[in-house]
Enzyme design. Sequence first.
Site, PDB file in Angstrom:
ATOM      1  N   ILE A  74       0.830  -1.210   0.000  1.00  0.00           N
ATOM      2  CA  ILE A  74       0.000   0.000   0.000  1.00  0.00           C
ATOM      3  C   ILE A  74       0.867   1.263   0.000  1.00  0.00           C
ATOM      4  O   ILE A  74       0.588   2.230  -0.714  1.00  0.00           O
ATOM      5  CB  ILE A  74      -0.958  -0.024   1.224  1.00  0.00           C
ATOM      6  CG1 ILE A  74      -2.020  -1.122   1.031  1.00  0.00           C
ATOM      7  CG2 ILE A  74      -1.615   1.335   1.426  1.00  0.00           C
ATOM      8  CD1 ILE A  74      -2.912  -1.372   2.252  1.00  0.00           C
ATOM      9  N   ASP A  93      13.218   2.786  10.789  1.00  0.00           N
ATOM     10  CA  ASP A  93      12.368   1.897  11.578  1.00  0.00           C
ATOM     11  C   ASP A  93      11.455   2.815  12.383  1.00  0.00           C
ATOM     12  O   ASP A  93      11.933   3.598  13.220  1.00  0.00           O
ATOM     13  CB  ASP A  93      13.254   1.040  12.496  1.00  0.00           C
ATOM     14  CG  ASP A  93      12.441   0.100  13.366  1.00  0.00           C
ATOM     15  OD1 ASP A  93      11.222   0.316  13.531  1.00  0.00           O
ATOM     16  OD2 ASP A  93      13.035  -0.861  13.902  1.00  0.00           O
ATOM     17  N   SER A 117      -7.283   0.522   9.602  1.00  0.00           N
ATOM     18  CA  SER A 117      -7.829  -0.722   9.014  1.00  0.00           C
ATOM     19  C   SER A 117      -9.309  -0.752   9.366  1.00  0.00           C
ATOM     20  O   SER A 117      -9.737  -0.102  10.332  1.00  0.00           O
ATOM     21  CB  SER A 117      -7.115  -1.913   9.659  1.00  0.00           C
ATOM     22  OG  SER A 117      -7.832  -3.104   9.414  1.00  0.00           O
ATOM     23  N   TYR A 156      -3.726  -6.699  16.675  1.00  0.00           N
ATOM     24  CA  TYR A 156      -3.743  -5.834  15.487  1.00  0.00           C
ATOM     25  C   TYR A 156      -4.930  -4.870  15.575  1.00  0.00           C
ATOM     26  O   TYR A 156      -4.774  -3.664  15.374  1.00  0.00           O
ATOM     27  CB  TYR A 156      -3.852  -6.713  14.238  1.00  0.00           C
ATOM     28  CG  TYR A 156      -3.901  -5.948  12.929  1.00  0.00           C
ATOM     29  CD1 TYR A 156      -2.741  -5.436  12.369  1.00  0.00           C
ATOM     30  CD2 TYR A 156      -5.107  -5.751  12.262  1.00  0.00           C
ATOM     31  CE1 TYR A 156      -2.780  -4.737  11.166  1.00  0.00           C
ATOM     32  CE2 TYR A 156      -5.156  -5.064  11.064  1.00  0.00           C
ATOM     33  CZ  TYR A 156      -3.990  -4.552  10.520  1.00  0.00           C
ATOM     34  OH  TYR A 156      -4.030  -3.865   9.328  1.00  0.00           O
ATOM     35  N   LYS A 194      -4.873  -0.764  15.733  1.00  0.00           N
ATOM     36  CA  LYS A 194      -5.515   0.068  14.709  1.00  0.00           C
ATOM     37  C   LYS A 194      -6.676   0.875  15.299  1.00  0.00           C
ATOM     38  O   LYS A 194      -6.971   1.989  14.843  1.00  0.00           O
ATOM     39  CB  LYS A 194      -6.000  -0.807  13.553  1.00  0.00           C
ATOM     40  CG  LYS A 194      -4.863  -1.469  12.773  1.00  0.00           C
ATOM     41  CD  LYS A 194      -3.948  -0.439  12.122  1.00  0.00           C
ATOM     42  CE  LYS A 194      -2.937  -1.089  11.180  1.00  0.00           C
ATOM     43  NZ  LYS A 194      -2.099  -0.099  10.490  1.00  0.00           N
TER      44      LYS A 194
END
Length: 259
Positions: A18, A68, A147, A160, A164
């Site tokens: 993406i 990073d 997301s 996750y 998000k």
Amino acid sequence: MKLLDGKTAVVTGGSSGIGRGIARGFAEHGAAAVVVADVRKDPKGGGPPTHQLLRDETDTEAVFVECDVTNQEDLHETVEAAEAAGGIDVMVNNAGIWHAEDFFEVSEADYRHMMDINLKGAYFGSQIAGERLVENEGGGSIINVSSIAGLFGNGDWPTYAASKGGLTTFTYSLAHKLGDDGVRVNAIHPGGIQTRIGGEVEDEEAAAQQTQQFTRMVPLGRYGQPEDVAGAATFLASDLASYITGESLVVDGGWTSWR
Ligand code: NAI
């Protein structure tokens, strides 16, 4: 006149998937400079590094910075590269990792690793870029790639989803904080986008079956591509979105529209 004429942007995680699509979209829409910030230079799946691709295909000044996002020194260097390239206008916090997990098996180290990249990386990326955007007094746009899991949750990847979800409410909070300075802050919520975030496809047949099952649930009947997310990001980065902040833009082919 192109949509992003004269603008300088940073895209974290811009080497693959993406982020690569967003960097390319920005360049195609006339961005003056794009800083690709990633832990790796070569894209997953092959092809030229993103900054090289942009230089070959467009007039955009493109540079790669090894970054990073869990490291604030690296984030400073990244933003300074954008300052050197003309002054940062757009910060895209896109770098992220994903994997399925069993909630009862998640260790503190697993939890910290995901939170550090997906949430802390975007938090300090926004802080370091935001400071410059405010100082430069020209306004700007911060785009956080969340997301649909950051809106609705997901039992198969709770860490996750938590990272998000945090990124979603952080986005709204920062929009409140930076509005007075003309800095807009928005989130994009991709659905199923075809990238290598889950690793390489090992079983072609199983993958085809999964695609068939998945696309049946999606009104537009297909997986999303990085370019689909790039379109949303280009819009939010551009002056077309000049009165839009604290917003969530879902890019999922209609998958979650029944909610
Ligand atoms: P990807 O794995 O294809 O690309 C992610 C890029 O981020 C890679 O180039 C990787 O090297 C980089 N990266 C990973 N850790 C990093 C770190 N600590 N610092 C700097 N760069 C780092 O993944 P994809 O699919 O392009 O994902 C991009 C974003 O979109 C992620 O935040 C992901 O959570 C989000 N997303 C993706 C969806 C999908 O279906 N692919 C769906 C919803 C959200």
